[in-house]
Design a protein around this motif. Structure first.
Motif, PDB file in Angstrom:
ATOM      1  N   GLY A   1       0.844  -1.193   0.000  1.00 58.57           N
ATOM      2  CA  GLY A   1       0.000   0.000   0.000  1.00 58.57           C
ATOM      3  C   GLY A   1       0.875   1.236   0.000  1.00 58.57           C
ATOM      4  N   ASN A   2       0.656   2.101   0.945  1.00 55.09           N
ATOM      5  CA  ASN A   2       1.343   3.378   0.965  1.00 55.09           C
ATOM      6  C   ASN A   2       2.532   3.415   1.910  1.00 55.09           C
ATOM      7  N   PHE A   3       2.879   2.276   2.519  1.00 54.13           N
ATOM      8  CA  PHE A   3       3.902   2.301   3.556  1.00 54.13           C
ATOM      9  C   PHE A   3       4.943   1.217   3.345  1.00 54.13           C
TER      10      PHE A   3
ATOM     11  N   SER B   1      -5.107 -14.872  -1.642  1.00 51.07           N
ATOM     12  CA  SER B   1      -5.444 -15.948  -0.700  1.00 51.07           C
ATOM     13  C   SER B   1      -5.484 -15.414   0.719  1.00 51.07           C
ATOM     14  N   LYS B   2      -6.400 -16.018   1.506  1.00 49.61           N
ATOM     15  CA  LYS B   2      -6.433 -15.697   2.945  1.00 49.61           C
ATOM     16  C   LYS B   2      -5.101 -16.071   3.545  1.00 49.61           C
ATOM     17  N   CYS B   3      -4.581 -15.218   4.424  1.00 52.10           N
ATOM     18  CA  CYS B   3      -3.373 -15.607   5.148  1.00 52.10           C
ATOM     19  C   CYS B   3      -3.263 -14.859   6.465  1.00 52.10           C
ATOM     20  N   THR B   4      -2.552 -15.480   7.370  1.00 51.01           N
ATOM     21  CA  THR B   4      -2.277 -14.895   8.684  1.00 51.01           C
ATOM     22  C   THR B   4      -0.798 -15.049   8.960  1.00 51.01           C
ATOM     23  N   CYS B   5      -0.189 -13.971   9.420  1.00 52.14           N
ATOM     24  CA  CYS B   5       1.235 -13.971   9.725  1.00 52.14           C
ATOM     25  C   CYS B   5       1.436 -13.950  11.234  1.00 52.14           C
TER      26      CYS B   5
ATOM     27  N   ASP C   1      -7.807   3.534   2.455  1.00 53.42           N
ATOM     28  CA  ASP C   1      -6.671   3.220   3.320  1.00 53.42           C
ATOM     29  C   ASP C   1      -6.920   3.835   4.688  1.00 53.42           C
TER      30      ASP C   1
ATOM     31  N   THR D   1      -7.220  -1.991   7.322  1.00 52.13           N
ATOM     32  CA  THR D   1      -7.299  -1.096   6.185  1.00 52.13           C
ATOM     33  C   THR D   1      -7.728  -1.881   4.959  1.00 52.13           C
TER      34      THR D   1
ATOM     35  N   TYR E   1      -6.877  -0.821   1.741  1.00 54.90           N
ATOM     36  CA  TYR E   1      -6.215   0.085   0.811  1.00 54.90           C
ATOM     37  C   TYR E   1      -6.287  -0.378  -0.640  1.00 54.90           C
TER      38      TYR E   1
ATOM     39  N   GLU F   1      -6.863  -5.840   5.310  1.00 50.75           N
ATOM     40  CA  GLU F   1      -5.612  -6.300   5.908  1.00 50.75           C
ATOM     41  C   GLU F   1      -5.472  -5.710   7.308  1.00 50.75           C
TER      42      GLU F   1
ATOM     43  N   TYR G   1      -2.819  -4.883  10.533  1.00 51.84           N
ATOM     44  CA  TYR G   1      -1.416  -4.602  10.811  1.00 51.84           C
ATOM     45  C   TYR G   1      -1.231  -4.320  12.296  1.00 51.84           C
TER      46      TYR G   1
ATOM     47  N   ASP H   1      -2.709 -10.010   8.925  1.00 49.91           N
ATOM     48  CA  ASP H   1      -3.761 -10.881   8.372  1.00 49.91           C
ATOM     49  C   ASP H   1      -4.349 -10.250   7.126  1.00 49.91           C
ATOM     50  N   ARG H   2      -4.894 -11.084   6.266  1.00 50.21           N
ATOM     51  CA  ARG H   2      -5.550 -10.595   5.062  1.00 50.21           C
ATOM     52  C   ARG H   2      -6.723 -11.516   4.731  1.00 50.21           C
ATOM     53  N   ASP H   3      -7.830 -10.918   4.356  1.00 50.66           N
ATOM     54  CA  ASP H   3      -8.948 -11.703   3.836  1.00 50.66           C
ATOM     55  C   ASP H   3      -9.792 -10.807   2.935  1.00 50.66           C
TER      56      ASP H   3
ATOM     57  N   PHE I   1      -7.683   5.028  12.271  1.00 48.77           N
ATOM     58  CA  PHE I   1      -6.526   5.309  11.428  1.00 48.77           C
ATOM     59  C   PHE I   1      -7.030   5.730  10.049  1.00 48.77           C
TER      60      PHE I   1
ATOM     61  N   TYR J   1      -5.341   7.300   6.168  1.00 44.53           N
ATOM     62  CA  TYR J   1      -4.210   7.773   5.373  1.00 44.53           C
ATOM     63  C   TYR J   1      -4.666   8.708   4.252  1.00 44.53           C
TER      64      TYR J   1
END
Lengths: 191, 421
Positions: free
Chosen positions: A16-18, A32-36, B72, B90, B92, B98, B100, B112-114, B158, B160
């Motif tokens: 994104g922007n960062f 894809s769905k993911c979790t870190c 965002d 966000t 974005y 996602e 953060y 995470d992302r979905d 938040f 942006y």
């Protein structure tokens, strides 16, 4: 699509922007769905991905990516144990506790438990691994020891068996073992 | 679940918003522009603020984007008050939501992302319960993951990109007002516990419970079952009110200081045990129907100071009973059955009044001091004294009965009668 667990580095990257800390191969699983699950401020993570077979193939083609079996109830055996221990210890993740006969699910949960302690320390702007895993707890800076106790309290961990002469390695193994029955939520499911 | 804060967006333009909005350390704050919430400036820039209210660790924040713009931005939870830190979501890229972990504003760590997309009028929600985070767009769960970076903090927002606008921001918690179940263990409450209100059931199992200081508004409107154990209440317990049934099983119960309004609306069953009431026990009454009963099992009972009237049947089983000081209005409207045991009355015993039958079984009875009004009134005038030792000291006034039927004092069997003074 299958939920899989990968061990891989964390790197700085643009998202994104960062500039952000990202799993090194996140771009290979776009869509894809993911979790870190980060190892705190250390540049290692467990990436749980609901990946396609093609994405899986692309990920494991990289030498610094290790994949757990798709079936996490697979039992650790001798050869697999050696590979796991070598891979984790090379990343400064204590792995001496990995034993034949454990399931990969237990290995995963204990790793996540250790990672959660590091995450909570990160949230307190503290970091463990200026020190060796074989350093005794008493040799760690006071702020880190206090942060460790506060993090353990926040995560409802029993630290009663950990003393000043306990090594960091042994302490983290003690902590990790307390996560055997704590499921981890990732990719929208409980592991 | 409780709503802790709401903002419809409406208000005078302000930069930063101020009031409950506190800018995260080191980055831009949020503006109020044309009755909506916006980022810090008219250009894309990091902007975030937390809502400065008392917020439990388990919390949620949601908002409705009136203009999605670059998407965002989004709600935050567990913002830290001393750093640009917290968990945020966000959208974005307009395709995925996602999450953060922002730590000290330096890097956001991907968590995470979905799949999900903000729309205008969507309710975009982010919440933290323990180490589990969940995001929703309207009622659809988007992100669900475990993270332990932050255990506490405040909710916030938040943003942006300069074009997005949010309204209808809400912050809340997950506190419920129902059952409090306290398992075995030690519980210490010190200081002020305002509004500790359990509107349903409070179950206290065996253990040690200490309540000190002021416990205002500790109201329990339904059954309280207190199991075997030690219970100590010291200081002031205003409004410790139990409107239904209080069952006290075997154990030790100590009440010291003032217990105003310790009121039992119905039955009080006190099983075998030791009961010590010291100081003022105002309002130890019960106002149930005539059939209500106080049953006191075998044990030791020590009452000092003043006590109010107990107007109903009192069954006193075998044991030791010591009454010292004033026992005003210890009145029995019905029957006192006193089984074998030792009974000592010291000091003033005004108004120990038995309107009906007083049956005294075999045992020793020692009475000292003034016994004004130890009377037995008609009808059914009967005093049965079985074989035993009866020792009366001091002034013995008005051992009367006012009935006419069947003799004078009923049956006084052969025995030793000794009176002094």
């Amino acid at each position: 699509m299958t939920v899989r667990v990968y061990l891989m580095p964390l790197v700085e990257g643009t998202r994104g922007n960062f500039t952000r800390r990202l799993p090194k191969y996140l771009s290979l699983v776009d869509g894809s769905k993911c979790t870190c699950l980060r190892y705190g401020e250390e540049n290692v993570c467990l990436l749980v991905v609901n990946s396609t077979d093609a994405q899986h193939t692309a990920l494991i083609a990289n030498a610094d990516v290790r994949a757990m079996p798709t079936d996490l109830d697979t039992v650790v055996t001798n050869g697999a144990r050696t590979a796991i221990v070598n891979a984790l210890e090379a990343l400064n993740v204590p792995a001496h506790w990995v034993a034949n006969g454990q399931t990969f699910r237990i290995v995963f949960r204990r790793l996540v438990g250790i990672f959660q302690l590091f995450q909570n320390l990160e949230g307190r702007k503290l970091r463990f691994l200026q020190a060796s895993l074989d350093a005794q707890i008493s040799t760690l800076p006071q702020a880190v020891r206090t942060g460790m106790q506060d993090a353990a309290s926040a995560l409802s961990l029993d630290m009663s068996s950990i003393t000043g002469t306990t090594t960091l390695r042994a302490a983290l193994a003690t902590i990790g073992a307390q996560f055997d029955s704590r499921p981890v939520f990732a990719c929208g499911i409980s592991i | 679940m409780s709503v802790l804060f709401t903002d419809s967006g409406t208000g005078s333009d302000a930069n930063p918003i101020g009031g409950s909005y506190v800018t995260l350390t080191g980055i831009g704050g949020l503006r109020r522009v044309s009755n909506k919430i916006a980022n810090a400036a008219g250009s894309d820039t990091d902007s975030a603020a937390y809502i400065n209210i008392t917020t439990p660790n388990d919390q949620y924040c949601f908002g409705t984007p009136s203009t999605v713009g670059g998407r965002d931005g989004g709600p935050m939870v567990r913002c830290q008050t001393n750093a640009a830190s917290g968990m945020l979501i966000t959208d974005y890229n307009g395709t995925d939501v996602e999450a953060y972990a922002l730590v000290a504003g330096s890097f956001g760590s991907f968590v995470d992302r979905d799949t999900g997309t903000y729309q205008t009028t969507s309710v975009v929600r982010f919440q933290a319960v323990g180490t589990t985070y969940t995001s929703k767009i309207d009622s659809t769960t988007i992100n669900s993951f475990t993270d332990a970076t932050f255990s506490s903090g405040k909710a916030g927002f938040f943003m942006y990109d300069a074009t997005q606008r949010w309204g209808t921001i809400e912050v809340g918690d997950f506190v419920t007002g129902y059952t409090v179940a306290l398992a075995q263990g030690s519980y210490t409450l010190t200081g002020q516990a305002v509004g500790f209100k359990a509107a349903r059931v409070v179950s206290l199992t065996s253990g040690t419970y200490s309540l000190t200081g002021q416990a205002t508004g500790m109201a329990m409107n339904h059954p309280i079952a207190i199991a075997q154990g030690s219970y100590i209440e010291t200081g002031q317990a205003v409004g410790l009110r139990i409107d239904r049934r209080l069952s006290l099983s075997a154990g030790s119960y100590t009440n010291t200081g003032q217990a105003v309004g310790l009121k039992h609306g119905s039955n009080v069953s006190m099983a075998q045990g030791s009961y010590a009431l010291m100081g003022l026990a105002v309002g130890l009454t019960y106002s149930g129907a005539a059939a209500d009963v106080i049953t006191i099992g075998m044990g030791s009972y020590n009452q000092t100071g003043s006590d109010a009237a107990a107007d109903y049947a009192m069954n006193v089983a075998s044991g030791s009973y010591a009454l010292t000081g004033n026992a005003v209005g210890l009145a029995y409207g019905r029957k006192v059955a006193m089984a074998q045991g030792a009974y000592a009355l010291n000091g003033q015993a005004l108004g120990i009044r038995v309107a009906r039958t007083m049956s005294m079984g075999s045992g020793s009875y020692a009475k000292t001091g003034n016994d004004v009004g130890l009377t037995q009134h008609a009808p059914a005038p009967r005093l049965n004294l079985v074989s035993g030792m009866y020792h009366l000291d001091g002034m013995q006034v008005t051992l009367l009965y006012s009935g006419m039927q069947g003799g004078i004092f009923g049956n006084i069997p052969f025995g030793w009668w000794y009176k002094q003074g």
